[in-house]
Design an enzyme around this catalytic site. Sequence first.
Site, mmCIF file in Angstrom:
data_model
loop_
_atom_site.group_PDB
_atom_site.id
_atom_site.type_symbol
_atom_site.label_atom_id
_atom_site.label_comp_id
_atom_site.label_asym_id
_atom_site.label_seq_id
_atom_site.Cartn_x
_atom_site.Cartn_y
_atom_site.Cartn_z
ATOM 1 N N PRO A 108 0.832 -1.216 0.000
ATOM 2 C CA PRO A 108 0.000 0.000 0.000
ATOM 3 C C PRO A 108 0.861 1.259 0.000
ATOM 4 O O PRO A 108 1.799 1.381 0.792
ATOM 5 C CB PRO A 108 -0.799 -0.131 1.298
ATOM 6 C CG PRO A 108 -0.001 -1.048 2.163
ATOM 7 C CD PRO A 108 0.700 -1.983 1.250
ATOM 8 N N SER A 152 -3.754 1.561 0.539
ATOM 9 C CA SER A 152 -3.502 2.460 1.650
ATOM 10 C C SER A 152 -4.766 3.208 2.058
ATOM 11 O O SER A 152 -5.575 3.595 1.215
ATOM 12 C CB SER A 152 -2.421 3.474 1.255
ATOM 13 O OG SER A 152 -2.274 4.472 2.244
ATOM 14 N N GLN A 193 -5.179 -1.283 4.229
ATOM 15 C CA GLN A 193 -4.151 -0.872 5.172
ATOM 16 C C GLN A 193 -4.638 0.272 6.052
ATOM 17 O O GLN A 193 -5.287 1.206 5.570
ATOM 18 C CB GLN A 193 -2.889 -0.445 4.410
ATOM 19 C CG GLN A 193 -1.775 0.096 5.269
ATOM 20 C CD GLN A 193 -1.842 1.607 5.432
ATOM 21 O OE1 GLN A 193 -2.510 2.307 4.675
ATOM 22 N NE2 GLN A 193 -1.160 2.124 6.424
ATOM 23 N N TYR A 240 -3.522 2.964 9.436
ATOM 24 C CA TYR A 240 -2.583 3.503 10.408
ATOM 25 C C TYR A 240 -3.284 3.603 11.758
ATOM 26 O O TYR A 240 -4.515 3.584 11.835
ATOM 27 C CB TYR A 240 -2.099 4.895 9.984
ATOM 28 C CG TYR A 240 -1.196 4.909 8.783
ATOM 29 C CD1 TYR A 240 0.142 4.574 8.896
ATOM 30 C CD2 TYR A 240 -1.689 5.282 7.529
ATOM 31 C CE1 TYR A 240 0.987 4.597 7.797
ATOM 32 C CE2 TYR A 240 -0.852 5.305 6.421
ATOM 33 C CZ TYR A 240 0.470 4.960 6.560
ATOM 34 O OH TYR A 240 1.291 4.969 5.459
ATOM 35 N N THR A 273 -0.054 -0.634 9.526
ATOM 36 C CA THR A 273 1.272 -0.054 9.311
ATOM 37 C C THR A 273 1.675 0.760 10.527
ATOM 38 O O THR A 273 1.037 1.761 10.850
ATOM 39 C CB THR A 273 1.284 0.834 8.057
ATOM 40 O OG1 THR A 273 0.968 0.040 6.919
ATOM 41 C CG2 THR A 273 2.652 1.470 7.863
ATOM 42 N N LYS A 298 2.782 -4.496 9.683
ATOM 43 C CA LYS A 298 3.862 -4.049 8.803
ATOM 44 C C LYS A 298 4.837 -3.167 9.582
ATOM 45 O O LYS A 298 4.409 -2.292 10.344
ATOM 46 C CB LYS A 298 3.278 -3.273 7.624
ATOM 47 C CG LYS A 298 4.282 -2.791 6.595
ATOM 48 C CD LYS A 298 3.545 -2.137 5.419
ATOM 49 C CE LYS A 298 4.519 -1.628 4.369
ATOM 50 N NZ LYS A 298 5.281 -0.457 4.835
ATOM 51 N N HIS A 309 9.722 0.754 5.980
ATOM 52 C CA HIS A 309 8.943 1.777 5.264
ATOM 53 C C HIS A 309 9.715 2.325 4.072
ATOM 54 O O HIS A 309 9.645 3.505 3.743
ATOM 55 C CB HIS A 309 8.522 2.910 6.197
ATOM 56 C CG HIS A 309 7.166 3.471 5.862
ATOM 57 N ND1 HIS A 309 6.029 3.162 6.566
ATOM 58 C CD2 HIS A 309 6.757 4.299 4.875
ATOM 59 C CE1 HIS A 309 4.980 3.790 6.035
ATOM 60 N NE2 HIS A 309 5.405 4.486 5.003
ATOM 61 N N VAL A 314 13.261 -4.321 -3.299
ATOM 62 C CA VAL A 314 13.076 -5.360 -4.315
ATOM 63 C C VAL A 314 12.949 -4.699 -5.687
ATOM 64 O O VAL A 314 12.028 -3.925 -5.938
ATOM 65 C CB VAL A 314 11.832 -6.213 -4.012
ATOM 66 C CG1 VAL A 314 11.567 -7.197 -5.145
ATOM 67 C CG2 VAL A 314 12.002 -6.954 -2.689
ATOM 68 N N GLY A 335 6.746 -1.474 -3.723
ATOM 69 C CA GLY A 335 6.121 -0.160 -3.669
ATOM 70 C C GLY A 335 6.608 0.730 -4.796
ATOM 71 O O GLY A 335 5.925 0.924 -5.799
#
Length: 421
Positions: free
Chosen positions: A80, A108, A128, A130, A156, A255, A279, A313, A333
């Site tokens: 996200p 997100s 996702q 927060y 997250t 996460k 992050h 990645v 991401g």
Amino acid sequence: MTNPWFETVAEAQRRAKRRLPPSVYGALVAGSERGRTIRDNGAAFADLGLAPHVAGHHAERDLSTTVFGIPVALPVLISPTGVQAVHPDGEVAVARAAANRGTIMGLSSFASKPVEEVVAANPNTMFQVYWSGDRDVMAQRIERAKAAGAKGLIATLDWSFSHGRDWGSPWIPERLTLKAAAKFAPQALRRPRWLASYVRSGRVPDLTAPNLQPPGGEAPPFFGAYGEWMSTPPPTWSDVAWLRGLWPDAPFMLKGVTRIDDAKRAVDAGVTAISVSNHGGNNLDTTPATIRVLGGIADAVGADIEVLLDGGVRRGGDVAKALAFGAKAVMIGRAYLWGLAANGQGGVENVLDILRAGLDSAVLGLGKRSIHELCPEDLVVPRDFQLRLGADDDAMPEVDSPIFVEAEALARRHDVAPTPG
């Protein structure tokens, strides 16, 4: 006319830089403070080797697996990310691409598209959240995601107040008012293809967070949502357990784990998965690369929960290395955002195809039939490469240790450092 297809994620990044206004591109590439963690995320993968066989390979390889109880065609998931102003279709285009390539979409709560539209584009969507707002507000947002058909939650927590950047942060308006548009116009006019895509869509970049819209109210601007998060007292482990209890029969991933002791506490809190994440270098700078801490965490809790990795990645070989260290899958991401900027939905599919092809090559060369056969013996691991943060037998190294010095040298050698502007 440029061929829309590209061969590498690095080429997708180059095209994104040419296409996007500098402020938009700068928001994508740079990590916090001096950017040491973001450089180490990439450099660490470059320093980790593979040990291939010369014969006895298998003509067919199985790259499929199951994550969160969902069958996926490849172990690469969409992480996200908020406010995808790189393309008018934003998260909906990403969700369609992920669905077409048989994988899971992470959405997100700070996204520019509502959860209902994204789930319609990809039923295998994880929502996702927060730790932001009071408990009633968080419960309402989760109920909305559940009603929309999301498959589960990603919490997250790996985001602190470390946001300054040595090279300067890009200018992002709170709302796209006439005054803000006039200030932004010189940048937009220098990127006519990006501007034309929004003109054709009849929309302007959406800087609000529709998934945080209260019932009967308006969606807050991104910085309003950010302000809510900053003013919310940080969560405890009891809060994590409470959050998990809001949707007890669905997958729940925490996460932001980089320590073994935190991973064990996450298991105790009832999570079904963790993402080993820093992050993307946007949290506390000088945190080690996630691939360096993955192995110890997977060894400690991999038998109890699913362990995923994100951070750095860029190639299918990176995916293979993470799986060999014990990850069930990886999350990407920046890589897919560059693909989205380069060619919309097709660009995201292109990135996933690149990672799939690279992973298949690694599995072939290592003499495996399946990604499930990958193991640490397939890796060439430098001395002191792996770190066991939060374990009884180790401690975090000094930031000027040879590990970090070598990482910075590798970053320069492999040109993985961010290049804002």
